[in-house]
Design a protein around this motif. Structure first.
Motif, PDB file in Angstrom:
ATOM      1  N   ASN A  81      71.758  21.055  84.862  1.00  0.00           N
ATOM      2  CA  ASN A  81      71.586  19.747  84.216  1.00  0.00           C
ATOM      3  C   ASN A  81      71.002  19.948  82.825  1.00  0.00           C
ATOM      4  O   ASN A  81      70.175  20.831  82.608  1.00  0.00           O
ATOM      5  N   ARG A  82      71.432  19.110  81.888  1.00  0.00           N
ATOM      6  CA  ARG A  82      70.958  19.238  80.502  1.00  0.00           C
ATOM      7  C   ARG A  82      70.025  18.085  80.156  1.00  0.00           C
ATOM      8  O   ARG A  82      70.295  16.936  80.498  1.00  0.00           O
ATOM      9  N   TYR A  83      68.917  18.438  79.478  1.00  0.00           N
ATOM     10  CA  TYR A  83      67.895  17.467  79.131  1.00  0.00           C
ATOM     11  C   TYR A  83      67.479  17.637  77.671  1.00  0.00           C
ATOM     12  O   TYR A  83      67.457  18.744  77.147  1.00  0.00           O
ATOM     13  N   TYR A  84      67.114  16.498  77.047  1.00  0.00           N
ATOM     14  CA  TYR A  84      66.521  16.539  75.709  1.00  0.00           C
ATOM     15  C   TYR A  84      65.017  16.724  75.851  1.00  0.00           C
ATOM     16  O   TYR A  84      64.372  16.079  76.684  1.00  0.00           O
ATOM     17  N   TYR A  85      64.481  17.593  75.017  1.00  0.00           N
ATOM     18  CA  TYR A  85      63.043  17.801  74.931  1.00  0.00           C
ATOM     19  C   TYR A  85      62.635  17.792  73.469  1.00  0.00           C
ATOM     20  O   TYR A  85      63.355  18.290  72.609  1.00  0.00           O
TER      21      TYR A  85
END
Length: 103
Positions: A81-85
């Protein structure tokens, strides 16, 4: 008709023109290679600085209160899964704060 030396560009300082006039043909060829390499380097640096400015201009205005303005938005992949940080340097450490999933 006699052959005459070239006229220096007006953009060059008189000190530089005088220095060049004192150089041998071999030294002038070395100056040419150096000047070309230096011009390419400076043009690249200008492009990179312009790209950085574009990136800063695209930087979201609304940051959480505890995220510094110098933070950048980074995508991390965790378990597929890809997430913005938000990510920024704090002394010797790199800090991150979750923003939202990448859609």
């Amino acid at each position: 008709m006699p052959y005459s030396p070239p006229t220096p560009p007006q953009e060059l300082s008189s000190d530089l023109v005088e220095s060049l006039e004192d150089c041998s043909a071999e030294e002038l060829r070395a100056v040419e290679r150096y000047a070309d390499a230096l011009a390419e380097y400076r043009e690249r640096e200008a492009r990179l600085a312009e790209d950085d400015q574009d990136e800063v201009a695209d930087h979201p205005e609304e940051l959480p209160d505890d995220v510094p303005t110098r933070a950048t938005l980074t995508i991390k992949e965790i378990n597929g899964n890809r997430y913005y940080y938000w990510q920024w340097r704090d002394g010797e450490k790199v800090r991150s704060q979750y923003k939202e999933p990448v859609e």
